[in-house]
Write a protein that holds these residues in place. Structure first.
Motif, mmCIF file in Angstrom:
data_model
loop_
_atom_site.group_PDB
_atom_site.id
_atom_site.type_symbol
_atom_site.label_atom_id
_atom_site.label_comp_id
_atom_site.label_asym_id
_atom_site.label_seq_id
_atom_site.Cartn_x
_atom_site.Cartn_y
_atom_site.Cartn_z
ATOM 1 N N UNK A 313 8.967 -3.654 7.728
ATOM 2 C CA UNK A 313 10.294 -4.261 7.906
ATOM 3 C C UNK A 313 11.266 -3.207 8.424
ATOM 4 N N UNK A 314 12.244 -3.671 9.166
ATOM 5 C CA UNK A 314 13.340 -2.834 9.657
ATOM 6 C C UNK A 314 14.622 -3.396 9.060
ATOM 7 N N UNK A 315 15.292 -2.583 8.245
ATOM 8 C CA UNK A 315 16.475 -3.086 7.548
ATOM 9 C C UNK A 315 17.697 -3.052 8.464
ATOM 10 N N UNK A 318 18.560 0.000 10.447
ATOM 11 C CA UNK A 318 17.598 0.511 11.410
ATOM 12 C C UNK A 318 16.481 1.320 10.790
ATOM 13 N N UNK A 319 16.394 1.371 9.451
ATOM 14 C CA UNK A 319 15.339 2.127 8.790
ATOM 15 C C UNK A 319 14.056 1.308 8.742
ATOM 16 N N UNK A 320 12.954 1.958 9.102
ATOM 17 C CA UNK A 320 11.647 1.312 9.119
ATOM 18 C C UNK A 320 10.899 1.633 7.828
ATOM 19 N N UNK A 321 10.371 0.596 7.175
ATOM 20 C CA UNK A 321 9.628 0.767 5.923
ATOM 21 C C UNK A 321 8.291 0.066 6.070
ATOM 22 N N UNK A 322 7.180 0.811 5.861
ATOM 23 C CA UNK A 322 5.828 0.251 5.907
ATOM 24 C C UNK A 322 5.371 -0.087 4.493
ATOM 25 N N UNK A 323 4.593 -1.144 4.382
ATOM 26 C CA UNK A 323 3.948 -1.418 3.103
ATOM 27 C C UNK A 323 2.891 -0.346 2.850
ATOM 28 N N UNK A 324 2.600 -0.113 1.576
ATOM 29 C CA UNK A 324 1.794 1.036 1.186
ATOM 30 C C UNK A 324 0.441 1.059 1.881
ATOM 31 N N UNK A 325 -0.195 -0.125 2.000
ATOM 32 C CA UNK A 325 -1.540 -0.147 2.582
ATOM 33 C C UNK A 325 -1.541 0.127 4.085
ATOM 34 N N UNK A 326 -0.344 0.165 4.725
ATOM 35 C CA UNK A 326 -0.272 0.442 6.154
ATOM 36 C C UNK A 326 0.329 1.815 6.457
ATOM 37 N N UNK A 327 0.718 2.541 5.425
ATOM 38 C CA UNK A 327 1.375 3.830 5.640
ATOM 39 C C UNK A 327 0.457 4.825 6.331
ATOM 40 N N UNK A 329 -2.117 4.312 8.390
ATOM 41 C CA UNK A 329 -2.295 3.989 9.807
ATOM 42 C C UNK A 329 -1.027 4.317 10.607
ATOM 43 N N UNK A 330 0.144 4.106 9.993
ATOM 44 C CA UNK A 330 1.386 4.462 10.670
ATOM 45 C C UNK A 330 1.490 5.966 10.835
ATOM 46 N N UNK A 331 1.057 6.721 9.821
ATOM 47 C CA UNK A 331 1.114 8.178 9.913
ATOM 48 C C UNK A 331 0.199 8.691 11.009
ATOM 49 N N UNK A 332 -0.934 8.018 11.224
ATOM 50 C CA UNK A 332 -1.878 8.433 12.267
ATOM 51 C C UNK A 332 -1.473 7.932 13.651
ATOM 52 N N UNK A 333 -0.394 7.171 13.730
ATOM 53 C CA UNK A 333 0.076 6.699 15.017
ATOM 54 C C UNK A 333 -0.568 5.411 15.481
ATOM 55 N N UNK A 334 -1.366 4.771 14.628
ATOM 56 C CA UNK A 334 -2.011 3.523 15.021
ATOM 57 C C UNK A 334 -1.049 2.340 14.939
ATOM 58 N N UNK A 335 0.011 2.487 14.152
ATOM 59 C CA UNK A 335 1.022 1.442 14.028
ATOM 60 C C UNK A 335 2.383 2.030 14.398
ATOM 61 N N UNK A 336 3.149 1.249 15.120
ATOM 62 C CA UNK A 336 4.462 1.723 15.564
ATOM 63 C C UNK A 336 5.383 0.504 15.655
ATOM 64 N N UNK A 655 9.592 10.388 10.826
ATOM 65 C CA UNK A 655 9.647 9.841 12.178
ATOM 66 C C UNK A 655 9.174 8.401 12.243
ATOM 67 N N UNK A 656 8.387 7.990 11.230
ATOM 68 C CA UNK A 656 7.914 6.608 11.193
ATOM 69 C C UNK A 656 8.800 5.720 10.327
ATOM 70 N N UNK A 657 9.886 6.284 9.770
ATOM 71 C CA UNK A 657 10.821 5.486 8.990
ATOM 72 C C UNK A 657 10.608 5.534 7.493
ATOM 73 N N UNK A 658 9.612 6.304 7.014
ATOM 74 C CA UNK A 658 9.365 6.385 5.578
ATOM 75 C C UNK A 658 10.424 7.254 4.909
ATOM 76 N N UNK A 659 10.909 6.814 3.755
ATOM 77 C CA UNK A 659 11.917 7.551 3.003
ATOM 78 C C UNK A 659 11.257 8.265 1.831
ATOM 79 N N UNK A 660 11.549 9.557 1.690
ATOM 80 C CA UNK A 660 11.038 10.349 0.573
ATOM 81 C C UNK A 660 12.224 11.053 -0.075
#
Length: 905
Positions: A313-315, A318-327, A329-336, A655-660
């Motif tokens: 989801x994009x709030x 403009x922040x992008x948040x991935x569900x845990x099971x897709x994080x 793949x997003x980190x590896x660049x497979x999801x954008x 860079x993928x929108x994950x907040x830590x």
């Protein structure tokens, strides 16, 4: 009472002053170093330009009959009056300035001292100038639908001969309530009103100076709250000799009536894909589109769902948040996923798999504002079915990557599909082999770029005497994505063209992880086989062979191509079997320089002041070239009490929108107060909601540039911003210090006490901290000594520690004693006091209020030169004077004794 040993000094506002005809004017005056009552009397007079030597009395705080007849009526009508700021400071008010008010003003204080000592009056010049400020706007009645654009123009001009600045602001009036929209300050800074701050940041509200005298207010999408009377107000500012800016004229334009009609909040959501039946390994793009009126001024949160389960989801910020099971793949660049506009949101799935099959939806939530997630409405798109096709047998076999010379056309060699058509392979066919490894549906493909070469056997007399291989590279260091070429040259005693040669290329990573690996091997008959290093060079390696030369060209080099290369040459007797002789060339090292980040982050230091409990923001500005890079930002905090400690990480937006969030800011309460958002392509912002005393300190951002390289995201570098100091504006009214200004004249070498007295009582559990400041003439105020709330004393000027003594705050007396005053101690002194208390069960002390004392002017004089001072300053003379009486007494005693003896004889 003032300081008894002081010298009376009267100070008036520094001139010359320029004020506009008809304006309200104030002049300040104060007295210090006096004796007698704390409430001093003041008398104001003027010396007119027509009679510069004649005093004309205006007004007095003690004598009602003081004004001359020319001013009596204006004083009685309170058109001219004196406001007492405190016992020894006043303001002269002239409510409507007239031309005859120009002249030299004198402020006089009657003597209350035991003797005349010091100055009792001061003068300043006031010049009256014409009011040339003009503000105009066309009166009109506007009706706009919600979401429509609106523009208003205001013309502002002035023709004064003095150097002045203008400020222009737009305001909305509804009833008696006035709201600031946007103001261009005298310092050329745009400052939005509180109700328009968010819309200003998003570019919805703008103020532009389109001509030298024309200012334009633009609202991209009006809202119902904009309804009312809109007008512009301009002020003319002049800089006084004391460096302070004063608004000397202020005018308003005519008003424009704005009516905003509300519209239905329709919202339609659609979803589309580039392919409905992609194959494994393909790239799939899912587009979520919104159809809504006034979409540019509305705020949406968009989610992608697969089989009713959220993917990302994009709030509204403009922040992008991935569900845990897709994080992962997003980190590896497979999801954008990204927001292309306020109505188009895109999800890219690289190398789709069978698990990506199913029904996709787009879910859209509309909210009031980016920071306010109160729902207005929710809508869901229709279902889009995606079926991923598994790879077939042909594609799977094509990934093995081995080709052999064979006769015939297209066909199988048992492990690889020959995708090129070539003539029948014959003995002693033309020389020259050139193969390029490409990609087809995630596999490998050979494309024949030259003629396939098969060679006959080697005669026993051609056993390779004097054979030698040399590896050459034109450059040893290349930039990322550039190409490079390696040349393997074979020299021999016999002509090389008569030999059957095989050439192998070897590669070793840098730094070496293991021994050399074979990259590729070309047999004498033209068969090309790839070794273990082949996947790293897939699609980038090109081979060429001609007689004694072999070339290996690497296109678009990557970091993994850095290392050491060798070529290995074999001499064959026949086309079958094994080489009779093998030898290896020299090693050539290749260094690949990684891409350099072009990111630039503003490093200027700044400060922000905010009232306790109010919202504020810290800005992080940067410049980045237009490319495919993504940015990550981290925010750090350094508390005031830990200046030398390691900064604490507040939050990192990857860079993928994950907040830590950092450990100290991971609680739900802290997460809700510290928000990182990207407000534009060139600025990140850290929002701090309900600022508290514990938020005071220094803030910095660290921005990282990331780029998709070699199948994954790579960081190109990190840039740090300058520090922003956040300070709370604590209530001064709760803490009271003596505000009287004093002047002290001290002889060098004496001890002087500078007063700082607390008026009133403190709560029992409160503590005080105090800092004394010293300002020399023409220099800034510098901290002299600090008493912390825990009792610790700190002095940044080590040379003064032995001469400074600070009283403890137990009795509310924070006076500073300076011992053995020197000439360098001259200047102005004042103290700043803070009250500290513990809040609840928290062991930490937090500041509650602060106050500044009055100013004390210290002047030193050399010690008086007297007979005694001269004697004391000369050790030899002093010793002589002390010893002379003793010598004389001894001589007199001796003379008396001699006289006694003589008289007896």
């Amino acid at each position: 009472a003032g300081v008894g040993a002081g010298q009376r000094v009267v100070t008036i506002q520094k001139g010359p002053l320029y004020r506009v005809l008809g304006s309200h004017v104030t002049l300040w005056c104060n007295v210090s170093g006096y004796q007698g009552p704390a409430e001093q009397a003041f008398q104001w007079s003027i010396y007119l330009p027509s009679a510069p030597e004649r005093e004309v009395q205006i007004v007095s705080t003690a004598d009602p009959s003081f004004p001359y007849a020319i001013y009596t009526q204006r004083v009685r009508a309170q058109e001219i009056y004196v406001e007492r700021v405190q016992g020894d400071a006043v303001l002269l008010h002239i409510t409507e300035l007239q031309d005859r008010d120009a002249g030299e003003y004198e402020c006089h204080t009657p003597n209350t001292d035991e003797r005349y000592f010091g100055s009792y009056s001061a003068k300043t010049n006031l010049t009256v100038i014409a009011d040339t400020l003009s503000v105009s706007m066309r009166t009109q009645d506007l009706t706009r639908a919600e979401g429509d654009a609106m523009e208003l123009a205001c013309e502002v001009s002035r023709s004064t001969t003095q150097h002045t600045h203008l400020s222009v602001g737009w305001y909305r009036l509804r009833g008696e309530h006035r709201a600031e929209i946007l103001t261009l300050s005298k310092d050329f800074v745009l400052m939005p009103g509180p109700a328009y701050a968010q819309r200003f940041l998003t570019g919805n509200v703008r103020l532009d100076k389109v001509e030298s005298t024309l200012y334009r207010l633009s609202i991209a999408a009006v809202e119902p709250s904009d309804q009312g009377q809109v007008y512009c107000e301009a002020a003319e500012w002049i800089e006084d000799p004391d460096g302070m800016w004063k608004d000397i004229s202020r005018r308003q334009s005519e008003r424009t009536s704005l009516v905003v009609t509300q519209q239905d909040r329709d919202l339609c959501v659609g979803i589309a894909a580039t392919k409905s039946a992609p194959s494994e390994g393909d790239t799939l793009q899912l587009n979520c589109t919104l159809e809504a009126q006034r979409s540019g001024s509305r705020h949406f949160q968009v989610s992608w769902l697969l089989n009713s389960t959220e993917v990302a989801r994009i709030d509204p910020r403009g922040l992008l948040v991935w569900k845990k099971e897709y994080e992962e793949r997003a980190r590896l660049g497979q999801l954008h996923a990204f927001k292309q506009s306020n109505t188009v949101y895109i999800l890219d799935i690289h190398e789709v798999g069978l698990e990506d099959s199913g029904g996709y939806h787009c879910s859209v939530l509309e909210v009031n504002a980016p920071g306010n997630f109160q729902s207005i409405q929710t809508n869901l798109s229709s279902t889009l079915r995606i079926d991923v096709k598994p790879l077939g047998k042909t594609e799977t076999v094509a990934r093995t990557g081995r080709a052999e010379c064979s006769s015939g056309g297209e066909g199988w060699d048992g492990a690889f599909v020959m995708l090129t058509r070539f003539a029948e392979c014959k003995m002693n066919l033309r020389t020259g082999v050139r193969w390029v490894l490409g990609k087809v549906q995630g596999g490998a493909r050979w494309q024949q770029a030259g003629l396939l070469s098969c060679h006959h056997g080697l005669s026993p007399s051609q056993t390779g005497l004097g054979l030698h291989a040399t590896l050459i590279s034109r450059t040893a260091t290349i930039s990322y994505a550039q190409s490079f070429e390696l040349i393997c040259h074979v020299s021999a005693s016999n002509p090389v063209k008569e030999l059957l040669l095989s050439v192998g290329w070897l590669f070793q990573h840098n730094p070496p992880a293991n021994s050399y690996q074979e990259l590729v091997h070309v047999l004498p008959n033209g068969t090309v086989s790839w070794g273990p290093a082949q996947p790293l060079f897939q699609g980038r390696a090109q081979l060429e062979k001609e007689r004694a030369f072999s070339w290996l060209r690497i296109h678009r080099a990557m970091a993994g191509h850095a290392g050491t290369y060798q070529c290995k040459v074999g001499v064959w007797k026949t086309l079958q079997g094994q080489p009779a002789i093998s030898f290896t060339s020299n090693a050539v090292g290749i260094k690949v320089v990684p891409p350099e980040s072009k990111l630039q982050v503003a490093t200027r230091e700044s400060s922000v002041e905010v009232a306790s409990g109010a919202d504020t923001s810290i800005e992080c500005r940067m410049e980045i070239p237009q490319n495919s890079s993504q940015l990550a930002v981290s925010w750090y905090f350094l508390p005031l009490t830990s200046v030398d400690a390691t900064p604490l990480r507040i939050v990192r937006a990857s860079h993928s929108g994950l907040l830590e969030y950092g450990a100290e800011f991971s609680s739900p309460a802290q997460k809700s107060r510290f928000l990182s958002q990207r407000v534009s392509s060139h600025m990140f912002q850290l929002r701090i909601l309900s600022a508290s005393p514990g938020d005071q300190g220094q803030y910095r951002c660290a921005v990282e540039e990331w780029r998709w390289l070699e199948g994954s995201w790579h960081g190109l570098g990190e840039r740090w911003s300058g520090r922003t100091r956040l300070q709370l504006l604590l209530p001064e009214s709760e803490l009271h210090l003596e505000k009287a200004n004093h002047s002290i004249l001290a002889t060098q070498g004496q001890e002087v006490t500078l007063g700082c007295l607390l008026q009133g009582t403190l709560p029992p559990a409160a503590r005080l901290s105090a800092t004394w400041f010293h300002k020399k003439v023409g220099g800034p105020a510098r901290p002299l000594l600090t008493l912390h709330h825990d009792g610790a004393i700190e002095s940044p000027q080590e040379g003064l520690v032995g001469r400074l003594q600070l009283r403890r705050p137990t009795a509310g007396d924070l006076s500073l004693t300076v011992g053995s005053v020197q000439e360098g101690d001259e200047g102005t002194y004042h103290c700043q006091v803070q009250e500290w208390q513990q809040q609840g069960n928290n062991e930490e002390w937090e500041p509650q209020a602060w106050a500044l004392s009055g100013f004390t002017q210290l002047t030193t004089t050399p010690p008086e030169t007297t007979v005694m001072s001269r004697i004391c300053s000369s050790p030899s003379l002093l010793n002589f004077i002390l010893c002379l009486p003793l010598v004389l007494i001894l001589l007199l005693a001796l003379a008396g004794f001699c006289w006694y003896i003589i008289s007896r004889k």
